[in-house]
Scaffold this motif. Sequence first.
Motif, PDB file in Angstrom:
ATOM      1  N   SER A  76       1.087  -1.225   0.090  1.00 14.60           N
ATOM      2  CA  SER A  76       0.199  -0.044   0.239  1.00 14.60           C
ATOM      3  C   SER A  76       0.671   1.039  -0.035  1.00 14.60           C
ATOM      4  O   SER A  76       0.039   2.222   0.197  1.00 14.60           O
ATOM      5  CB  SER A  76      -0.402   0.171   0.983  1.00 14.60           C
ATOM      6  OG  SER A  76      -1.876  -1.014   0.940  1.00 14.60           O
ATOM      7  N   LEU A  96      -6.265  -3.840  -3.943  1.00 15.89           N
ATOM      8  CA  LEU A  96      -7.061  -2.364  -4.249  1.00 15.89           C
ATOM      9  C   LEU A  96      -8.486  -3.125  -3.206  1.00 15.89           C
ATOM     10  O   LEU A  96      -9.346  -2.382  -2.631  1.00 15.89           O
ATOM     11  CB  LEU A  96      -7.509  -2.048  -5.829  1.00 15.89           C
ATOM     12  CG  LEU A  96      -6.676  -2.120  -6.519  1.00 15.89           C
ATOM     13  CD1 LEU A  96      -6.526  -1.270  -7.844  1.00 15.89           C
ATOM     14  CD2 LEU A  96      -5.730  -0.327  -5.443  1.00 15.89           C
ATOM     15  N   SER A  99      -8.388  -2.480   0.688  1.00 14.57           N
ATOM     16  CA  SER A  99      -8.250  -0.851   0.735  1.00 14.57           C
ATOM     17  C   SER A  99      -9.772  -0.326   0.571  1.00 14.57           C
ATOM     18  O   SER A  99     -10.121   0.426   1.686  1.00 14.57           O
ATOM     19  CB  SER A  99      -7.822   0.141  -0.381  1.00 14.57           C
ATOM     20  OG  SER A  99      -6.707  -0.129  -0.320  1.00 14.57           O
ATOM     21  N   ARG A 193      -3.740   4.637  -0.852  1.00 14.03           N
ATOM     22  CA  ARG A 193      -4.206   3.781  -2.232  1.00 14.03           C
ATOM     23  C   ARG A 193      -2.942   3.327  -2.894  1.00 14.03           C
ATOM     24  O   ARG A 193      -1.575   4.330  -3.480  1.00 14.03           O
ATOM     25  CB  ARG A 193      -5.149   4.257  -2.979  1.00 14.03           C
ATOM     26  CG  ARG A 193      -6.577   5.310  -1.952  1.00 14.03           C
ATOM     27  CD  ARG A 193      -7.410   4.303  -1.935  1.00 14.03           C
ATOM     28  NE  ARG A 193      -8.902   4.405  -1.593  1.00 14.03           N
ATOM     29  CZ  ARG A 193      -9.377   3.368  -1.686  1.00 14.03           C
ATOM     30  NH1 ARG A 193      -8.611   2.240  -1.987  1.00 14.03           N
ATOM     31  NH2 ARG A 193     -10.142   4.206  -0.802  1.00 14.03           N
ATOM     32  N   SER A 198      -8.745   3.185  -6.862  1.00 10.52           N
ATOM     33  CA  SER A 198      -9.517   2.726  -6.042  1.00 10.52           C
ATOM     34  C   SER A 198     -10.704   1.708  -7.375  1.00 10.52           C
ATOM     35  O   SER A 198     -10.472   2.330  -8.191  1.00 10.52           O
ATOM     36  CB  SER A 198      -9.808   3.642  -5.655  1.00 10.52           C
ATOM     37  OG  SER A 198     -11.240   3.150  -4.882  1.00 10.52           O
TER      38      SER A 198
END
Length: 201
Positions: A76, A96, A99, A193, A198
């Motif tokens: 990350s 992703l 996240s 991110r 994202s």
Amino acid sequence: MPAYHSSFNEEPDVRVIGNMSVLPIKTKIRGPAPLGVYNQRMVHQHDSSHFIIYVPADPNNADIIDETLDLFRANSLFRNFEIKGPADRLLIVLILFVSDCLAKLGSARTPPSQLEAGKMLNTLAVDSFPIPGDANFPLNAHYALPASRADAEYLRGYLTQVRQELAARLIERLYADGTGKPSKWWMSFQKRRFMNRSLGN
């Protein structure tokens, strides 16, 4: 220090859709994913011939979901990631998603209980999401389109199942300390991110 890559990039006899691996996972959730992790074993016969059989590997062996959770925090921190194989593309999508899971939990007014968090993340896992080739998939420049509609449908089903299993295992790690609240160490990554991207959930 470079980002960490998937150890499954060189895995033999793995189905690839577009240019992303479809790897076996350990799960009880229904779906199209190849089950378990298998090892090849060569069987020798008396006449000097041999053949290969596949036997279930030790259930303690890591799968792509374990690897995603193990590499999430370190990876990350990186905005750039050199893709070295088809399993890296699956790893990216799953990182992703983690996240997005942390961001979802972080957006709650109060820290959710383990049960509430499980419901929230399972809903997120099965919600509509883009796959390679969809106009709103954020990394289309790095992913090949599925070759057919059937491949695209299989990939969507596979990723839905993998996301559900990943969400369940993430919850186990988030609440492992027994306090009933998500780990502050994990939640500190909710705004980071990977690759500055994202999935848009």
